[in-house]
Motif scaffolding. Sequence first.
Motif, PDB file in Angstrom:
ATOM      1  N   LEU A 169      -2.417   0.458   1.792  1.00  0.00           N
ATOM      2  CA  LEU A 169      -3.277   0.486   0.500  1.00  0.00           C
ATOM      3  C   LEU A 169      -4.047  -0.947   0.572  1.00  0.00           C
ATOM      4  CD1 LEU A 169      -0.848   1.963  -2.133  1.00  0.00           C
ATOM      5  CD2 LEU A 169      -2.625   3.102  -0.796  1.00  0.00           C
ATOM      6  N   TYR A 172      -8.592  -1.885  -3.242  1.00  0.00           N
ATOM      7  CA  TYR A 172      -8.321  -1.607  -4.577  1.00  0.00           C
ATOM      8  C   TYR A 172      -9.657  -1.745  -5.532  1.00  0.00           C
ATOM      9  CZ  TYR A 172      -3.665  -2.660  -3.275  1.00  0.00           C
ATOM     10  OH  TYR A 172      -2.420  -2.221  -2.739  1.00  0.00           O
ATOM     11  N   ALA A 191      -5.435   1.551  -6.440  1.00  0.00           N
ATOM     12  CA  ALA A 191      -5.764   1.695  -5.014  1.00  0.00           C
ATOM     13  C   ALA A 191      -6.882   2.689  -5.053  1.00  0.00           C
ATOM     14  CB  ALA A 191      -4.569   2.137  -4.390  1.00  0.00           C
ATOM     15  N   SER A 195      -2.791   6.876  -2.165  1.00  0.00           N
ATOM     16  CA  SER A 195      -1.813   6.351  -2.978  1.00  0.00           C
ATOM     17  C   SER A 195      -0.755   7.307  -3.237  1.00  0.00           C
ATOM     18  CB  SER A 195      -2.140   5.628  -4.216  1.00  0.00           C
ATOM     19  OG  SER A 195      -2.842   6.580  -5.108  1.00  0.00           O
TER      20      SER A 195
END
Length: 317
Positions: A169, A172, A191, A195
């Motif tokens: 990840l 964001y 994220a 996710s």
Amino acid sequence: MLTFHNVCLAPSSFQLTGIPGLESLHTWLSIPFSSMYLVAVVGNVTTLAVVRVEHSLHQPMYFFLCMLAIIDLVLSTSTMPKLLGIFWFGAGDTGLDDCLAQMFLIHCFATVESGIFLAMAFDRYVAICNPLHHTTVLTHTMVGCLGMAALCRGVLYIGPLPLMIRLWLPLYKTRVISHSYCEHTAVVTLACGGSRISNVYGLSIGFLVLILDAVAITASYVMIFRTVIGLATPEARLKTLGTCGSHICAILIFYVPIAVSSLIHRFGHQVPPPIHTLLANFYVLIPPILNPIVYAVRTKQIRERLLQILKTETKIK
């Protein structure tokens, strides 16, 4: 016609907001939170000191109590200093690795604490249902092995959570985390895609630990109660159950806030954000505050030794 697209970031740090929606009250909120943190530190350090100096307390239950005290110190210290920094100085910025380290400590040691409660339930089961074998089964080596098993389980269960975030990840929606610490769900929801696995894993581990440990503890107490019912006199029954009172109180203090916080955080979408965050802080603060108080009040040896130490200090002064 203009079309706006969400821009995903690759932040090297995050910004914690403290208690979202209550920013104007942060200075006032710092008073109860700092007071509670001080009580937690003093209470757990005192527990460790009393058990260390009082040789009559060098028994399995009190060794487990010392493990709880250490865990509670880690849990509260991994969150409260940062929260107070946000309250007093607005110091919400935290590096990505620092955020992941905090996430690991919080979730790992909450899992370890659950394992210690399970070990304490086993200790009570052996002490009451097989008292003649208690000293041979719960040796110091066995107590150490149970504590180490709880720690290893916590590391193995929770270790993948920050690793998944670090490796899978990278992007964001925002670097602002609407929380007072780096709670797993609060980070993952920011994220940009991908996710699901991390979210499902975190949810599964949470419920696995909570449900399996609760079932095992309940099973041990069912057998304990069956043994207690078979005792000859009401006085013997009350005295035997009295040895479990502190443990039962500590279990409720730990499991009820964490269960309520987890359920509300994941399913209580109508609950205001400040309530989410306050509950999440309470579950890392309430057990560290109340565990030493419960054991000091309900355990005669701890209470007497503590009073003796206080009297000695008063005479010296």
